[in-house]
Motif scaffolding. Structure first.
Motif, short mmCIF file in Angstrom:
data_model
loop_
_atom_site.label_atom_id
_atom_site.label_comp_id
_atom_site.label_asym_id
_atom_site.label_seq_id
_atom_site.Cartn_x
_atom_site.Cartn_y
_atom_site.Cartn_z
N ASN A 1 -9.99 5.86 4.49
CA ASN A 1 -9.72 6.96 5.42
C ASN A 1 -10.87 7.95 5.52
O ASN A 1 -10.80 8.87 6.32
CB ASN A 1 -8.45 7.68 5.01
N ASP B 1 0.84 -1.21 0.00
CA ASP B 1 0.00 0.00 0.00
C ASP B 1 0.87 1.25 0.00
O ASP B 1 0.76 2.10 0.88
CB ASP B 1 -0.95 -0.04 1.21
N LYS C 1 -5.90 7.24 -5.19
CA LYS C 1 -5.63 5.95 -5.82
C LYS C 1 -6.41 5.78 -7.12
O LYS C 1 -5.92 5.19 -8.08
CB LYS C 1 -6.01 4.84 -4.82
MG LIG Z 1 -4.91 4.30 1.53
#
Ligand SMILES: [Mg+2]
Ligand SMILES: Nc1ncnc2c1ncn2[C@@H]1O[C@H](COP(=O)(O)OP(=O)(O)OP(=O)(O)O)[C@@H](O)[C@H]1O
Ligand SMILES: Nc1ncnc2c1ncn2[C@@H]1O[C@H](COP(=O)(O)OP(=O)(O)OP(=O)(O)O)[C@@H](O)[C@H]1O
Ligand SMILES: [Mg+2]
Lengths: 751, 751
Positions: A613, A1, B745
């Protein structure tokens, strides 16, 4: 990650915590002020370069190798044991930080300390690397730390710094006795970081509306820190090259991703103060208090007394320098990319011991080559020059100037390879740039140096020490530049040409070919060489070398950022994004969301079940329809879970008691610490009673995150995300109604 | 309604027209190429300054006044009759353009012509104004026109230009016979605009993905034009001051509102080519082909042979210069604001005749003062200087250098007031900046000049001629700077001080106090004076003068923009916006929207009933619920109405025939013309049959405008609007669902 990489949150979260902050104006005034008065320690930079010249060359060789080894060892030891984030130049990480991703530990105090003392070791140890990149990182660290206003840290740092300086000076004195001549080349630039404090002061002061509230405000959010870090970068470059405008442009062109026009003024202010302070330090150094440093002056490598003019016939060789720069720069990027990849995958996995051994081996190799090669070179006879020109030949080694006598048998001889190889980097560059020294270097020596130094720079890049690429780049570039210059002198006989000019252009071309900056490099090159007449030439060379380099690969900072898993968002969207919609981009997975009032045990299990998050919070209207009321951050949820004060027994919204809520939390609890992971979910321990309670999320959420309709093209989404520096963006269904249109007219509110 | 001001549309409208454009790659290649080869005409700038020195002063006076009057008259005549948008400096308008508002006619071809020939007249006519502002405007015009690729215009322009140049040269020759000495000061800078074409070429070429499609693409949308205009501004400054880096920074700091990092590289490229071409022109001029111009060199006001160093004792008088600059600059802004307001409200309303008379009166006043005042001044005896210094005294007037002999009875005397007042501006500034001429000017002369020129500059500002503020600012600033310098020389006897240094700092301080730029001014000042050592001093002075000026009012460009009704959106939201929501901002009026398929008569009546420029389009889902499907622009509706090809008989959506639709319209039909009102609604004539037909708006709308939820704070809305350069923004109800989250991302798509 992404290896410890995490996004930053530049959004203004307009919940109670933010509004509280607005109310607590003017607090912490005194604290920051004392802080400022004390944090003088920062930004110290010693490049202790030991110019060793022995009566016995063999003993000298060993002393030289050992001192270098000791310095490099201390550097790599500090880095591996104490501050792993301080390895490398730090510019890719800072770039990432300003682009919105946090590399773990990049702005911590220990990183700062590691960077400063690590680069003393690595640069002092004679490795083929520079100190300018680390200085930029140092500037950013200091700025960020200043922004936190931790008095204790500052005092502690000042003490540590004093002790370490004492030790360093002591060590230097011992070394002096060991060797026949030792000059500790103290940079004095530490004074240059003083202005950072002033920048801090200023960052608050200049805005119209915040004159009172922000003047001494402590900077807590990512957003505030962003400006400070940008300031710090500019100050770093300004101090490193004594190039204030170059610093501003570097911050603007290379490191920041968001540029606001207020920032220009602030960054400029920082740089201006840096310039004035550096000038003061220079004046102070002239009286001889800084050892070798005094003669530097405000311009590092002054060539203003060089070539007066240039003709069009010279443009062709200059263009060739540009092409060479592009090719060698791109090759450098590619080679370092391979080597760094290989190092990451094979060498550095095996632990710190391997890193230390590697750095030591590189140090021994570098020392041996830089000492040994000049020994093999035959000395040349001194040129016949009139004494009026002020050029002395030969000179004793370890001093400024050309024509160094090293291992020469006869009296009137000098060693041209030693003049550049066995010398401090600053002096070597000065010698390469020097005018009125035509034919000082043989093309054979320059070629040898070029090949060896290039190889060393490639090998050294990526060892676990703080390392900049500017100075090695200038060394490499000026060598082949001077080579080309020699040919030009030979073939265009009639023109008044200095080889030093070509060395300067060569340096610009290599940096351009490797880093792919344009305006900032151009200004930095002019500022370090003090010759404005060559501005058009430098521009030309940079354009060519950048264009040539771009044909092969990306700039060194982008490549390194990619390698380190720092996901930089480029300024323009990818072409494929035109044909994608927002909905497609965010995938078809179920959205993990929270209801407004949620059971503690549910929060825990949801947080454990994924790594997201940010979570949408969904409420219901009176008529029972769902309604998105905001976004709650994982980090805030963790704070709430840990503090427990917001738990309630009733599963109903706590509207009636909303007034009292804000008192329970200090806004600083939600403030994100710099470069740290914050609370981890495993650190939270809740009793079974706690787990049965509820939390009303309403006061903690960001009530209006930005939204995009599902079928907006990804290009537009990208622009929104990138330009505003977002972390989360909601994809929502097309609206059913338009309540109003906002146009320019609506936003032109008069005071 | 803002007086002809209208918003620009930087949005990418992703409807069929746009997608068509994508497909039509590579067309127009040849057209633009020839265009480039021909558009050499542009950017010409003659400042024909007639240095008249007569045997008969009275006749000389009349000739002088009359020639000036003729020039000014021609200028004001061109402006009033032919190109009203070319009056003034044009920088506020360009700033507005790049901020998103279009002032009518600002980038038209006639404005360009008016600007060029108008400023020849006004600057040549000896008014207290400069040509740098107009050159920036000229650069922007050329860039924008080049972007349109109208071959015909270019050829026509080249022809017109040739004729006009011929006439100008002829006129100059006649004038030569009239006067005892005439030197036509041809600037040669027109060659400098060649690089603009290269910039154009480059604008397309450097991006990775568009290598084929955009290389020779014609720039049609506001968005494309924005980059070109930015490039043009930088080129203008680069050519005006021969300051390439200064040009880049000026574009960045002062004129653009959106800065993308690709732009840096492009703007830099333009400037670099300008620099090289200017250098070439200089070389060409050295051989004497440009009259007086040759000796200028690449640096306009070279003071690199001036003061070597400075001491800390000098910082105090320099700070005083900064303060004076701030005060006088702010006063200048305030006075010009009052005078311009008064002019607009009383004088210029009365028509063009008044404007012409006004300009002529100002011209006569200026001529009389600049000729008459030196006559009243007693001459001073020449200083005793050794001939080795190369300073001649007295010199014949109308030539380079100090110590001009004007109305002096004795042989070895000079007139210090004439040296600066009765001279071209370039020469006057050079004389003020000059080193090694201590005590050349009496403080009485400098004060007289300062007061008179300041008053003239204030009065001249706002007359209907093209006018820049840079050169007058430098004149004013260097005068009081030199005054302060004289005192410093007197009181700090021991220091090696040049009055010229203080003149330079004075110039910087006045410009800083009036225009409030920092980085760009600083770099421009260094580039025009070629003395990098004073960089920290210039920075210091600029910081002080900007800070002092900011305490009183806004910068001159902001004030002028406000006065002209150009609604600039500042980069940061107002403080009050924190407490407002989007819904409150857009008011409670009913939203005017269109259904997807709409009757032609309804379109007409809706368009007539209001002045809005964008309308939501509402459709219905299968289940009958309303759904916002996009935004349609008034200008596009007008195109549809005029062309009529999209009218249909059925009131049903034309989905089935969607494929054929795109063929009916050439994408260029929707392309917005530069700076023109486009089709007016009164121009559209429809038969009663037409009125009964329907239009399906689906292919013409922007399917995904940006949206904000109703209760988002206006601060965030402002940021979105300003950062993305929007024109319309939909305020919608809170969403009921979140379909997905976009994070970093999701946007990291690999090629
Ligand atoms: Mg992340
Ligand atoms: N609450 C959520 N529910 C469902 N999917 C989500 C949610 N939040 C994020 N995602 C998706 O999960 C993926 C990764 O999410 P994550 O939150 O880790 O973001 P990230 O890009 O790694 O940034 P960060 O550095 O903030 O973690 C993305 O593709 C995103 O669309
Ligand atoms: N379609 C619409 N329906 C209702 N109100 C609108 C509509 N479009 C704009 N408005 C409102 O009308 C006011 C002025 O609108 P207008 O379209 O003239 O925009 P503007 O700010 O003048 O920009 P432009 O330069 O594009 O005309 C704004 O307050 C806006 O909220
Ligand atoms: Mg309007």
């Amino acid at each position: 990650d992404g290896g410890g990489v995490e996004s930053l949150d530049y959004e203004v979260i307009e919940n109670f915590a933010y509004r509280e902050e607005q109310a607590q104006r003017g607090t912490g005034l005194a604290a920051v002020f004392i802080n400022i008065a004390v944090e003088n320690f920062a930004g110290w930079k010693f490049s202790m370069t030991f110019d060793i010249i022995q009566k016995s060359y063999i003993a000298g060789f060993f002393v030289y190798v050992l001192i270098n080894l000791a310095l490099v060892y201390s550097s790599v030891y500090i880095i591996t044991q104490f501050a792993p984030a301080a390895a490398g130049s730090g510019i890719p990480e800072i770039k990432g930080y300003l682009n919105g991703v946090d590399t773990h530990g990049i702005l911590l105090f220990r990183t700062l300390i590691g960077k400063i003392f690590g680069s003393i070791g690595s640069v002092g140890g004679g490795l083929a690397l520079g100190k300018e990149g680390p200085l930029v990182h140092t500037g950013a660290c200091i700025a960020s730390l200043l922004g936190q206003g931790h008095l204790a840290v500052a005092i502690f740092a000042a003490k540590v710094a004093k002790i370490v300086v004492g030790v360093a000076i002591f060590a230097a004195k011992i070394a002096k006795n060991w060797q026949s001549e030792l000059a500790n080349h103290t940079d004095c630039r530490f004074i240059a970081s003083v202005p950072l404090k002033l920048c801090l002061l200023f960052l608050g002061g200049s805005t119209k509306y915040h004159l009172n509230s922000r003047w001494f405000q402590v900077f807590k959010s990512d957003r505030d820190r962003r400006d400070l870090v940008t300031c710090g970068c500019a100050a770093g470059v300004a101090a490193a090259f004594r190039a204030p405008v170059g610093g501003v442009l570097f911050a603007l062109e290379e490191v920041t991703s968001w540029w606001r026009s207020q920032l220009m003024w602030r960054v400029f202010f920082t740089s201006a103060v840096v310039a004035v302070v550096v000038r003061a330090a220079m004046g102070w150094c002239k009286s001889g208090k800084c050892g070798h440093f005094g003669s530097g002056g405000f311009i590092i490598w002054d060539i203003s007394d060089g070539q007066e003019d240039y003709s069009f016939a010279e443009l062709f060789p200059m263009a060739i320098i540009g092409v060479i720069g592009g090719l060698l720069g791109a090759l450098f990027n590619q080679l370092t990319l391979y080597i760094t990849t290989w190092r990451r995958n094979h060498l550095h996995k095996k632990g710190n011991r391997v890193k230390i051994i590697e750095a030591c081996l590189v140090s021994i190799l570098t020392s041996s080559i830089s000492f040994g090669l000049p020994l093999l070179k035959k000395c040349s006879p001194c040129p016949d020059s009139d004494p009026a020109s002020g050029i002395e030949c030969p000179r004793p080694p370890g001093m400024y100037g050309n024509y160094v006598n090293f291992f020469c048998s006869k009296d009137k001889e000098y060693n041209d390879l030693a003049t550049i190889f066995f010398n401090t980097q600053d002096d070597a560059i000065r010698n390469l740039f020097s005018a009125k020294t035509i034919n000082e270097y043989s093309s054979q020596s320059l070629l040898t140096f070029l090949v060896m130094f290039y190889a060393l720079a490639v090998v050294t890049f990526g060892t676990a020490v703080p390392a900049g690429q500017f100075v090695p780049g200038i060394m490499i570039g000026s060598t082949y530049g001077r080579l080309v210059g020699m040919f030009v002198v030979k073939y265009y006989r009639k023109l008044n040409i200095e080889e030093g000019t070509y060395a300067l252009l060569g340096a610009a071309s290599f940096l351009g070919g490797s880093m792919r900056m344009t305006v900032s490099l151009c200004v930095i090159m002019v500022e370090i060489s003090n010759n404005l007449k060559f501005l058009p030439l430098i521009m030309l060379v940079l354009l060519i070398s950048k264009a040539v380099g771009d044909a092969f690969n990306e700039g060194i900072y982008e490549e390194q950022a990619q390698l380190r898993g720092i996901p930089l968002l480029e300024s323009r969207p990818k072409y494929e994004m035109r044909n994608m919609t927002a909905k497609e981009a965010c995938g078809s997975g179920r959205v993990v969301s929270f209801p407004r009032v949620v059971k503690v045990s549910d929060v825990l299990s949801i947080l454990r079940s994924n790594k997201h998050n940010g979570f949408p919070v969904i409420d219901h209207t009176r008529s029972g329809e769902p309604l998105v009321i905001g976004l709650v951050l994982r980090s805030h949820l963790l704070v709430i879970l840990q503090s427990k004060v917001d738990f309630q027994h009733s599963p109903l919204p706590s509207d009636s008691r909303g007034g009292g809520r804000s008192i329970r939390h200090d806004s600083s609890e939600f403030a994100k610490p710099v470069s740290s992971k914050g609370i981890r979910i495993d650190d939270i321990h809740l009793s079974s009673d706690d787990l049965e309670m509820y939390i009303d999320l309403a006061p903690f959420l960001n009530p209006s995150p930005y939204i995009v309709p599902e079928d907006m093209s990804l290009t537009k989404v990208y622009n929104l995300f990138r330009q505003l520096g977002l972390r989360h963006l909601f994809v929502v269904p097309r609206p059913s109604r338009v309540l109003g249109l906002i146009t320019r007219k609506d936003l032109l509110i008069e005071d």
